[in-house]
Scaffold this motif. Structure first.
Motif, short mmCIF file in Angstrom:
data_model
loop_
_atom_site.label_atom_id
_atom_site.label_comp_id
_atom_site.label_asym_id
_atom_site.label_seq_id
_atom_site.Cartn_x
_atom_site.Cartn_y
_atom_site.Cartn_z
N LYS A 1 0.77 -1.33 -0.42
CA LYS A 1 0.24 0.08 0.21
C LYS A 1 1.16 1.09 -0.12
CE LYS A 1 -3.87 0.30 2.51
NZ LYS A 1 -4.98 0.28 3.84
N GLU A 2 1.99 1.49 0.78
CA GLU A 2 2.94 2.47 0.67
C GLU A 2 3.29 2.83 -0.57
OE1 GLU A 2 1.19 1.67 4.79
OE2 GLU A 2 2.31 -0.13 3.50
N LEU A 3 3.82 2.22 -1.04
CA LEU A 3 4.88 1.35 -2.50
C LEU A 3 3.89 2.40 -3.60
CD1 LEU A 3 6.44 -1.50 -3.12
CD2 LEU A 3 7.10 0.56 -2.12
N ASP A 4 2.50 1.63 -3.85
CA ASP A 4 0.99 2.27 -3.97
C ASP A 4 0.46 3.79 -4.03
OD1 ASP A 4 -1.23 1.40 -6.25
OD2 ASP A 4 -2.41 2.72 -4.15
N ILE A 5 0.86 4.27 -3.38
CA ILE A 5 1.02 5.46 -2.93
C ILE A 5 2.37 6.45 -3.01
CG2 ILE A 5 1.06 7.38 -0.53
CD1 ILE A 5 -1.04 5.44 0.83
N CYS A 6 3.22 5.95 -2.61
CA CYS A 6 3.94 6.19 -3.61
C CYS A 6 4.49 6.83 -5.03
CB CYS A 6 5.76 6.04 -3.23
SG CYS A 6 6.31 6.42 -1.59
N PHE A 7 4.56 5.56 -5.88
CA PHE A 7 3.46 6.31 -7.41
C PHE A 7 2.12 6.24 -7.76
CE2 PHE A 7 5.57 1.22 -8.07
CZ PHE A 7 5.88 1.99 -8.78
N TYR A 8 1.61 7.06 -7.06
CA TYR A 8 0.81 8.07 -6.55
C TYR A 8 1.39 9.45 -7.19
CZ TYR A 8 -3.57 5.05 -7.32
OH TYR A 8 -4.78 4.13 -7.53
N LYS A 9 1.98 9.49 -6.17
CA LYS A 9 2.97 10.34 -5.32
C LYS A 9 3.35 11.21 -6.54
CE LYS A 9 5.71 13.58 -1.99
NZ LYS A 9 6.42 13.54 -1.14
N ALA A 10 4.07 10.09 -6.30
CA ALA A 10 5.56 10.29 -7.69
C ALA A 10 4.49 11.61 -9.20
CB ALA A 10 6.39 9.33 -8.19
N ARG A 11 3.41 10.46 -9.35
CA ARG A 11 2.54 11.19 -10.19
C ARG A 11 2.01 12.57 -10.28
NH1 ARG A 11 0.50 10.01 -15.10
NH2 ARG A 11 -1.85 10.40 -15.51
N ALA A 12 1.86 12.34 -9.63
CA ALA A 12 1.06 13.78 -8.51
C ALA A 12 2.02 14.92 -9.12
CB ALA A 12 0.41 14.19 -7.42
N GLN A 13 3.38 14.64 -8.49
CA GLN A 13 4.57 15.74 -8.71
C GLN A 13 4.77 16.02 -9.83
OE1 GLN A 13 7.33 13.15 -6.39
NE2 GLN A 13 7.51 15.03 -4.33
N TYR A 14 5.18 14.63 -10.91
CA TYR A 14 5.57 15.23 -12.09
C TYR A 14 4.00 16.04 -12.48
CZ TYR A 14 5.75 14.14 -17.38
OH TYR A 14 5.46 14.07 -18.61
N LEU A 15 2.61 15.86 -12.46
CA LEU A 15 2.04 16.48 -13.11
C LEU A 15 1.84 17.89 -12.97
CD1 LEU A 15 -1.13 13.82 -13.38
CD2 LEU A 15 -0.19 14.83 -14.66
N THR B 1 9.37 17.56 -11.16
CA THR B 1 10.06 17.10 -11.82
C THR B 1 11.08 16.49 -11.70
OG1 THR B 1 11.50 18.28 -13.86
CG2 THR B 1 9.41 16.95 -14.85
N GLU B 2 12.15 17.19 -10.78
CA GLU B 2 12.94 17.00 -9.66
C GLU B 2 12.74 16.27 -8.05
OE1 GLU B 2 16.07 16.93 -10.45
OE2 GLU B 2 16.37 17.73 -12.36
N ASP B 3 11.26 16.41 -7.87
CA ASP B 3 10.97 15.57 -6.69
C ASP B 3 10.56 14.52 -7.16
OD1 ASP B 3 10.99 17.65 -5.97
OD2 ASP B 3 9.25 19.07 -5.52
N ALA B 4 9.44 14.27 -8.31
CA ALA B 4 9.50 13.39 -8.74
C ALA B 4 10.09 12.04 -8.83
CB ALA B 4 7.71 13.07 -9.92
N LEU B 5 10.93 12.40 -9.51
CA LEU B 5 12.30 11.92 -9.52
C LEU B 5 13.16 10.79 -8.23
CD1 LEU B 5 14.82 10.64 -11.52
CD2 LEU B 5 15.73 12.32 -11.79
N GLU B 6 13.52 11.74 -7.50
CA GLU B 6 12.98 11.60 -5.77
C GLU B 6 12.53 10.28 -5.42
OE1 GLU B 6 15.38 13.83 -2.38
OE2 GLU B 6 14.83 15.60 -4.12
N THR B 7 11.27 10.35 -6.06
CA THR B 7 10.62 9.65 -5.35
C THR B 7 10.28 7.83 -5.96
OG1 THR B 7 8.55 11.45 -5.39
CG2 THR B 7 8.08 9.05 -4.96
N TYR B 8 10.78 8.09 -7.10
CA TYR B 8 11.13 6.88 -8.07
C TYR B 8 12.03 6.43 -7.55
CZ TYR B 8 7.11 8.07 -10.61
OH TYR B 8 5.96 7.59 -11.76
N ASN B 9 13.67 7.25 -7.55
CA ASN B 9 14.54 6.88 -6.63
C ASN B 9 14.50 6.31 -5.18
OD1 ASN B 9 16.28 8.14 -8.37
ND2 ASN B 9 16.87 9.35 -8.01
N ALA B 10 13.97 6.48 -4.40
CA ALA B 10 13.43 5.87 -3.37
C ALA B 10 12.63 4.78 -3.46
CB ALA B 10 12.25 7.14 -2.19
N ILE B 11 11.44 5.04 -4.08
CA ILE B 11 11.29 3.16 -4.54
C ILE B 11 12.27 1.91 -5.46
CG2 ILE B 11 9.29 2.04 -5.99
CD1 ILE B 11 7.66 5.16 -6.31
#
Length: 321
Positions: A70-84, A88-98
């Motif tokens: 569930k937490e990983l799923d939320i991180c994916f959603y968060k990265a998408r929201a950051q990107y939109l 983009t740099e914030d989304a990149l950090e989130t993907y790096n963490a995942i």
């Protein structure tokens, strides 16, 4: 809290599971996490990306250091929201963490798309290769890589991923559905029809949709329309697919048919792309010269999306018709 701090906090939440051994969430935490997650999704679908990022972060805060699906799923959603939201740099950090935590194929793929946006083709292609190696039977991922590479003018290079997916073992109806879709993308219409017919016989209703596209490419209008209608009647059509069908008809100046598809999409229970469907419906009515219907839809549209300045100007134009 700034967006940058929020993003770093997300990374800490994900990575913390590697070092902390904290207790599971209480029932109250789970309920609050689910509520924040759902609100974030609602904000994401309505276009309020900043609020979505904040809500997804609050959902992650409820995990108390425990990281699961569930937490990983939320991180994916968060990265998408950051990107939109343009972060983009914030989304990149989130993907790096995942990826640091889970090395998920989807995370490599989405990070690869992000690298393309940032102009780093070498890292993007490396991530796509890594994603494909971990994709297993995730046909959507292979198709996504191909479509992304096409958008970068690398269609020939992207086809190797389609062929990799086509070569995977599997002949169940779901496999045939995807292999038919991939054959269509590769220009093998005969192979596509063979695969999709098998998928349809196996009760994969979506096969009718792709069969329709194949028959349209072959110039068989009658079979195209029959397959698409069969697909709509099946009740599995999504608002995105109906939007694509409508836009396809718009390109051919078939505005009446386009409206049929747009309105079918709007009539569904879940319509995350409602704004685009309504705008396209208005345009189709205008092109048909049915200004009364266009005005009616415009009035409803502005009640839902009052901040759309372009629509306000278009509404003024409609009032003169």
């Amino acid at each position: 809290m700034s967006k940058k701090v929020l993003c770093k906090a997300a990374g800490i939440v994900v990575i913390a599971a590697l070092a902390l051994n904290m207790g599971a969430c209480t029932k109250k935490d789970h309920k609050e996490q689910d509520a924040f997650r759902q609100y974030g999704i609602t904000c994401l679908e309505s276009g309020d990306y900043e609020a979505a990022v904040e809500s997804f972060q609050k959902a992650l805060d409820q995990s108390l250091g425990k990281v699961g699906k569930k937490e990983l799923d939320i991180c994916f959603y968060k990265a998408r929201a950051q990107y939109l939201n343009g972060d983009t740099e914030d989304a990149l950090e989130t993907y790096n963490a995942i990826i640091k935590y889970n090395k998920d194929a989807r995370a490599y793929y989405l990070r690869g798309k992000l690298y393309f946006d940032l102009g780093d083709q070498e890292k993007a292609l490396a991530d796509y290769q890594e994603a494909a190696e971990r994709a297993e039977d995730d046909y959507e991922l292979y198709i996504g890589i191909y479509e992304s590479m096409c958008s970068q003018g690398m269609e020939a290079d992207g086809q190797k991923y389609l062929n990799q997916a086509l070569d995977r073992k599997g002949d169940k109806p779901k496999d045939c559905l995807y292999k038919g879709r991939i054959s269509y993308l590769l220009g093998d219409n005969k192979g596509a029809v063979d695969y999709l017919t098998k998928a349809k016989e196996g009760k994969e209703e979506l096969a009718s949709y792709y069969l329709g596209l194949v028959y349209e490419a072959e110039g068989d209008k009658e079979k195209y329309q029959a397959c698409i209608q069969e697909y709509i009647d099946s009740g599995v059509a999504t608002s995105y697919e109906l939007y694509d069908l409508g836009m396809n008809e718009m390109e051919k100046s078939h505005y009446k048919q386009a409206i049929t598809y747009f309105e079918a999409g709007l009539a569904l229970e879940e319509v995350p792309n409602k704004q685009n469907l309504m705008k396209s419906t208005i345009a189709a009515y205008e092109y048909r010269g049915d200004f009364d219907s266009a005005k009616k839809v415009m009035k409803e549209y502005l009640s839902l999306y009052p901040s759309d300045e372009d629509a306000k100007r278009e509404s003024i134009f409609l009032e003169t018709r």
